[in-house]
Design an enzyme around this catalytic site. Structure first.
Site, short mmCIF file in Angstrom:
data_model
loop_
_atom_site.label_atom_id
_atom_site.label_comp_id
_atom_site.label_asym_id
_atom_site.label_seq_id
_atom_site.Cartn_x
_atom_site.Cartn_y
_atom_site.Cartn_z
N CYS A 44 0.87 -1.17 0.00
CA CYS A 44 0.00 0.00 0.00
C CYS A 44 0.91 1.22 0.00
O CYS A 44 2.09 1.09 -0.32
CB CYS A 44 -1.00 -0.04 1.16
SG CYS A 44 -0.32 0.11 2.81
N HIS A 78 13.28 -15.37 12.98
CA HIS A 78 12.99 -15.35 14.42
C HIS A 78 11.49 -15.41 14.71
O HIS A 78 11.11 -15.92 15.77
CB HIS A 78 13.55 -14.08 15.06
CG HIS A 78 15.05 -14.06 15.15
ND1 HIS A 78 15.73 -13.25 16.04
CD2 HIS A 78 16.01 -14.74 14.47
CE1 HIS A 78 17.04 -13.43 15.90
NE2 HIS A 78 17.23 -14.33 14.93
C1 RB5 Z 1 -3.99 5.09 0.23
O1 RB5 Z 1 -4.01 6.40 -0.25
C2 RB5 Z 1 -3.14 4.92 1.46
O2 RB5 Z 1 -3.76 5.53 2.55
C3 RB5 Z 1 -2.88 3.44 1.69
O3 RB5 Z 1 -2.30 2.90 0.56
C4 RB5 Z 1 -1.92 3.08 2.81
O4 RB5 Z 1 -0.78 3.87 2.81
C5 RB5 Z 1 -2.47 2.92 4.14
O5 RB5 Z 1 -1.73 2.52 5.05
#
Ligand code: RB5
Length: 149
Positions: free
Chosen positions: A66, A99
């Site tokens: 993400c 670990h």
């Molecule tokens: C998306 O914009 C972002 O908030 C997501 O990808 C992530 O970083 C959340 O932890």
């Protein structure tokens, strides 16, 4: 190794590079999406898909991308049997397996570049859990928390 991978819009572009790299290294990669760039998609959906794949044994390891890695990690760790960690360095990526039996790697595509990410993923997939008693003892305590907390 069978590896499930998924990413929201924050990690979408990095996912393509990592899928290529893993396939070239001989891994069986299950790309669980997104399969197109979706500016409004949500990281928990992808963390769930990867977590389920690892939980069920369809994949031996998982990778969720993400923007920061944090949201994906929080979501993936809600699944029983998933031990996810955000690693933006190679030491954490292999030591987390050796670990702590980490089975899902979370990466923040807004934090690291493609080449460091490839090295981190390589460290993660090549690592194996240490067999020492101390590691099993600690893992058992983690599993007890998962059962009882
Ligand atoms: C998306 O914009 C972002 O908030 C997501 O990808 C992530 O970083 C959340 O932890």
């Amino acid at each position: 190794m069978k590896i499930a991978i998924a990413a929201d819009h924050g990690g979408f572009s990095l996912k393509a590079d990592l899928v290529d790299m893993l396939q070239q290294a001989g891994h069986a990669v299950d790309d669980l999406g997104a399969h197109e760039y979706l500016a409004n998609d949500d990281y928990p959906d992808y963390a769930l898909l990867v977590g389920k794949a690892v939980q069920s044994g369809r994949a031996e390891r998982g990778i969720v991308l993400c923007g920061s890695g944090i949201g994906a990690c929080i979501a993936a760790n809600k699944l029983k049997g998933i031990r996810a960690g955000v690693c933006h360095d190679t030491y954490s990526a292999h030591q987390g397996v050796e670990h702590d039996d980490m089975n899902v790697l979370c990466l923040g595509a807004r934090i690291i570049g493609v080449e460091p990410a490839k090295e981190i993923v390589t460290a993660f997939v090549n690592a194996r859990l240490n067999t020492g008693e101390r590691y099993q003892r600690r893992l058992n305590k983690v599993l007890a928390i998962e059962r009882e907390a």
